[in-house]
Design an enzyme around this catalytic site. Structure first.
Site, PDB file in Angstrom:
ATOM      1  N   LYS A  82      -0.709-130.921  56.255  1.00  0.00           N
ATOM      2  CA  LYS A  82      -1.800-130.364  55.449  1.00  0.00           C
ATOM      3  C   LYS A  82      -2.028-128.933  55.909  1.00  0.00           C
ATOM      4  O   LYS A  82      -2.188-128.669  57.106  1.00  0.00           O
ATOM      5  CB  LYS A  82      -3.060-131.207  55.633  1.00  0.00           C
ATOM      6  N   ASP A 125     -17.075-138.045  52.194  1.00  0.00           N
ATOM      7  CA  ASP A 125     -16.220-137.800  51.008  1.00  0.00           C
ATOM      8  C   ASP A 125     -15.337-139.018  50.732  1.00  0.00           C
ATOM      9  O   ASP A 125     -14.129-138.890  50.511  1.00  0.00           O
ATOM     10  CB  ASP A 125     -15.365-136.551  51.215  1.00  0.00           C
TER      11      ASP A 125
END
Length: 744
Positions: free
Chosen positions: A39, A137
Site C-alpha cells: 500500500k 472505517d
C-alpha cells in the site's frame, strides 16, 4: 509509482487497487520468492486533503503499529513499513480474493454464509476493542479475502485509541457511519459495531440500506427511520440487524461476536445423516469408505487442498509436482463426472500448475476467463524454478492484454536481466519487441530507462550471442535513443560487445543517431558492409553464376563454331565441342564474378541507401563486363587493336544493368531473371546492330550476319542461361517451400 520500482527487496508488479489517496500494488518478495501487497501513498499528493507529510507519515506508522500490536489471525498482517523518497508504504500479505464488496456483488450470501464470513471478523474486531482500538472505517471494501475466501479485517488508517481527545469526528464512510458520528460526536467501539451491523445488512441484501433516495442512516439520524429490510429475510434475522443498527448506542449489542451469536440462534444447524452411524458411546461417526474410486478421489482432493493452501494464490510458494498435478487433473478436468466444482482460486492454481508443467495448458487457460487473472497467474509463474515454466509464462504474457500502467514489459525485463537460461532471455526480448510500438524515428526511450537499459545491457554483455543479437535488433527496430547512447558510450571505451551490438542495430536502421561518435558510426558502417556482403549467399551466387556462365558461353561458342567451321573440321577435329568446353570453363570464373558484382551489392548491402547500392552494382558489374569483353575480344577474336571504347563500355554496362537495378528493388527471382536477361539481350543486340550499321567495328560478340533470327537466338540463349541459372538457389528454395506447403 510505476511497475518495476524496487522498495527494499520488493519489486512492484502491477497496480491492483486504488482507494482515496492510496494505491495498492502486487509485488515480488525477491528474498522469500512470494507475492506481497504494498500500500503506497504519495506525500506530495493532495496535501489539503491528506495533511502535511509529517501527518501522513505519522498515520501510516500508527496503522502499522496498531496492526502489529493486535496480532490476530484474521487481521491482515503486515511485514514492514517505511518511506521511500516521497512515498509511504506498508508491505502486507497478498490477498488474491479481492474485497468482501466484490464477493457480495458476485454472488448472493445467505445467513449461514454471512455467519461464516462474519464470525472471524467479529472476533478480530472484539480484540481491537479490548485493546482500546476503534477502527472507525468498518465496511465491505476494507474486508479482504484470501485464496480460500477467508476474510481479513484491514485498513486501520483511521483507527484511534478509545478516548483519544485529538480524534476528529466525522471520520469514516458515510453509508456505514453511525448516527452519533453523523451528528458530530466522536465514534467509539459502539460506532464500530453499528458499521459492522450495516455491513451484515449489505451481505444479506446485496447493498447498504437506503431510504428516500439517500443512505438510510441519514434518515435514521434525523427522523428515526426504521431499517428497511426485504420480506425474504427471516423475522429473527431482521430483529438481530435492527438491534445491531439501533439509533441509541446503548441499545446495540455489547460486541461483534454477540451479533454473530444472535444470528446463529436464528437458524437451525442441519447435518445430513447419510453415511453416518453411531459409535460405542452412542455418538454419530462417519463410516470409512473402502471404494477404490472414492479413495483415489480423496487422495486427489488432499493433494489439491494442500497445494492450494501452500500457494495461497501467490502469497505462498508453489509446490505441486508434475505427477501430482496430472493425478489431480484426471479428476478435476472431468469434474462433472465426479460431482466436483472449482472456485476461481482453484482454477487459478490449476492454470499455474499447467504453466509450470506444460500440461493441459490451453484447457485450464479457458477455465480462467478474466484476462486480469490470467495475467496475474502468468506474472507469478515468472518466478518458477523451472526454466521451461518461465518460458511458457513469457509466451502467454506476449499475447495477454496489459494492465494500466503496463506491468508486463517491466516485469519481464526484471526477470531476463538476471535469468540464467538463455532461451528464457531470448523469449523475454521477443516479448519486449512485440510489446513496443512500431516507429520510424528515434525515440528518447521506448519503454522506460530501466527496460531500455536492460536491453542495452543484454545487447552488449550477454554471454549468449543469440540473446545479444536479439536485444540489439529490438533496440534498432524500436529506435531506443537511450539504449543506443549507452552502447555508444561503452563502444567508445573499447567494449567489443557494444560494438557488435551497434553493428546489429545499424543492420535494422538507415543510420545511427548523431549522438554516437562519428568515428564509431563510420567503423560500424564499414564492418556491417563487410558482414552483409561476405556471406554464404555470396559464395552460393558465385557457384550458380559460374555454372550459368560455363553452360551459356560454352554452348554459344559451340554453336558459333558449328555455323562457321567446315563439315570436315567438325567430323575430324571436333573443334566446336572442344572450343565450347574450353571457352565455357575458361571464362566462367570472370563471368561469374561479373554477375555476382552486378547482383549482390545491390541485394546485400542494406547498410547503404537503395540508390547508392544499385549504383555500386551498376559500376562494378559494368566494369567487370567491360574487362570480360575486352579479354574475350583478344582471346576469341584475336583482336589486339585499340578498341572503340564507347561501343565496348556502353553495351557492357547495358549488359549488367538489368541485374543491378532489379536486385536493388526486389527479391523475386523471376523479376530479377527477366530484368537481367533483358539487359543481356539489350547490350548484345545494340552492340551487334551498331556493328551491322558500320557504326563500330567492335561488337561485344560476333553474331550471325546472315540471319537475324540466329542473332536473336544467340542473345536469348545467353539471357536465359545467365539470367535464370544464376538464380538457381532461389528456384530451389521456391520448390522446397511449395513442396512443404503441399505436404501440410
Amino acid at each position: 509509482m510505476q511497475p518495476g520500482r524496487r522498495i527494499q527487496q520488493y519489486v512492484l508488479i502491477e497496480q491492483i487497487g486504488q482507494g482515496g489517496q492510496a494505491a495498492v500494488w502486487s509485488a515480488e518478495d525477491e528474498q522469500l520468492r512470494r507475492t506481497v501487497a504494498i500500500k503506497t501513498i504519495n506525500l506530495k499528493a493532495a496535501p489539503e486533503l491528506m495533511g502535511t507529510p509529517e501527518d501522513q507519515a505519522r498515520r501510516f506508522a500508527n496503522e502499522a503499529r496498531t496492526i502489529a500490536d493486535l496480532e490476530h489471525p484474521y487481521i491482515l498482517p503486515i511485514y514492514t513499513f517505511g518511506q521511500d523518497d516521497d512515498w509511504l508504504y506498508i508491505v502486507m500479505r497478498y490477498m488474491p480474493g479481492g474485497t468482501l464488496r466484490k464477493l457480495i456483488q458476485r454472488e448472493p450470501i445467505d445467513v449461514a454464509r454471512a455467519i461464516e464470513l462474519a464470525a472471524p471478523l467479529a472476533d478480530a474486531l472484539d480484540l481491537a476493542h479490548v485493546r482500546k482500538v476503534v477502527h472507525r472505517d468498518i465496511k465491505s471494501v476494507n474486508i479482504l479475502l484470501d485464496a480460500q475466501n477467508r476474510p481479513y479485517l484491514a485498513d486501520f488508517g483511521l483507527s484511534v485509541t478509545a478516548g483519544d481527545a485529538s480524534a476528529q469526528s466525522g471520520s469514516g464512510t458515510l453509508a456505514y457511519m453511525s448516527p452519533e458520528v453523523i451528528r458530530g460526536k466522536p465514534g467509539d467501539d459502539r460506532s464500530d459495531l453499528y458499521s459492522f451491523g450495516i455491513m451484515l445488512v449489505e451481505m444479506l441484501t446485496g447493498d447498504t440500506p437506503t431510504a428516500g433516495g439517500q443512505h438510510w442512516n441519514l434518515s435514521q439520524a434525523t427522523g428515526d427511520e426504521p431499517l428497511p429490510l426485504p420480506d425474504s429475510l427471516a423475522l429473527g434475522v431482521g430483529d438481530v440487524l435492527r438491534r445491531a443498527t439501533a439509533l441509541d448506542p446503548a441499545d446495540r449489542y455489547a460486541s461483534a461476536s454477540a451479533i454473530v451469536e444472535a444470528l446463529k440462534a436464528t437458524i437451525e444447524p442441519e447435518r445430513s445423516l447419510d453415511m453416518l452411524t453411531l459409535d460405542d458411546d452412542g455418538f454419530l461417526q462417519l463410516l470409512p469408505t473402502t471404494d477404490p474410486a472414492q479413495l483415489a478421489l480423496n487422495k486427489a482432493n488432499d493433494l489439491f487442498m494442500t497445494a492450494l493452501e501452500a500457494w495461497a494464490d501467490g502469497a505462498g510458494r508453489f509446490r505441486l509436482y508434475a505427477d501430482d498435478f496430472k493425478y489431480i487433473d484426471s479428476f478435476y478436468s472431468a469434474g462433472e463426472s465426479w460431482d466436483l466444482t472449482l472456485d476461481d482460486a482453484g482454477k487459478r492454481m490449476m492454470l499455474r500448475a499447467a504453466i509450470e508443467h506444460g500440461y493441459k495448458l490451453e484447457a485450464w487457460s479457458k477455465q480462467v476467463s478474466a484476462v486480469a487473472e490470467q495475467r496475474a497467474v502468468a506474472l507469478q509463474a515468472l518466478t518458477s524454478e523451472l526454466p521451461h515454466a518461465r518460458l511458457r509464462a513469457i509466451e502467454r504474457l506476449t499475447a495477454i492484454d496489459d494492465s494500466t500502467p503496463p506491468a508486463i514489459p517491466v516485469r519481464v525485463a526484471s526477470i531476463i536481466a538476471k535469468d540464467p537460461d538463455a532461451e528464457v532471455r531470448r523469449a523475454g526480448v521477443a516479448l519486449l519487441d512485440a510489446r513496443a510500438k512500431s516507429v520510424t524515428a528515434w525515440q528518447p526511450v521506448v519503454f522506460d530507462t530501466f527496460i531500455d537499459g536492460t536491453l542495452a545491457e543484454l545487447a552488449a554483455h550477454d554471454a549468449d550471442r543469440g540473446v545479444a543479437e536479439a536485444a540489439a535488433r529490438t533496440i534498432g527496430r524500436r529506435r531506443s535513443h537511450y539504449a543506443v547512447d549507452q552502447l555508444g558510450g561503452w563502444a567508445a571505451g573499447g567494449g567489443p560487445g557494444a560494438l557488435r551490438a551497434l553493428i546489429n542495430i545499424r543492420d535494422e536502421v538507415p543510420a545511427l543517431p548523431t549522438s554516437v561518435p562519428a568515428s564509431i558510426r563510420q567503423w560500424v558502417f564499414l564492418a556491417l558492409s563487410r558482414r552483409q556482403f561476405f556471406t554464404r549467399e555470396l559464395l552460393t551466387r558465385y557457384v550458380s553464376a559460374a555454372i550459368a556462365a560455363a553452360i551459356g558461353i560454352g554452348v554459344f561458342v559451340f554453336w558459333r563454331y558449328r555455323e562457321t567451321a567446315s563439315s570436315a573440321s567438325i567430323l575430324v577435329d571436333n573443334l566446336p565441342l572442344t572450343n565450347g568446353v574450353e571457352f565455357g570453363l575458361g571464362n566462367a570464373p570472370i563471368v561469374a564474378l561479373m554477375l555476382v558484382l552486378a547482383i549482390e551489392p545491390a541485394a546485400l548491402l542494406r547498410a547503404w541507401s537503395r540508390g547508392s547500392r544499385i549504383a555500386l552494382s551498376i559500376v562494378l558489374g559494368g566494369l567487370l563486363a567491360t574487362i570480360f569483353f575486352l579479354i574475350y575480344r583478344v582471346t576469341f577474336y584475336n583482336n589486339g587493336e585499340t578498341p572503340d571504347w564507347f561501343w565496348i563500355v556502353g553495351p557492357s554496362f547495358l549488359f549488367t544493368v538489368g541485374f543491378a537495378i532489379s536486385s536493388g528493388l526486389t527479391r523475386s527471382p523471376l523479376i530479377r531473371a527477366l530484368s537481367g536477361g533483358a539487359g543481356i539481350v539489350a547490350g548484345l543486340y545494340v552492340s551487334w546492330a551498331a556493328y551491322l550499321a558500320e557504326i563500330t567495328l567492335d561488337p561485344l560478340l560476333t553474331l550471325d550476319e546472315s540471319s537475324i533470327a540466329h542473332s536473336i537466338g544467340f542473345c536469348l540463349w545467353l539471357a536465359v542461361t545467365l539470367g535464370f541459372i544464376t538464380f538457381l538457389p532461389e528456384w530451389i528454395g521456391l520448390i522446397r517451400s511449395r513442396t512443404q506447403r503441399t505436404a501440410l
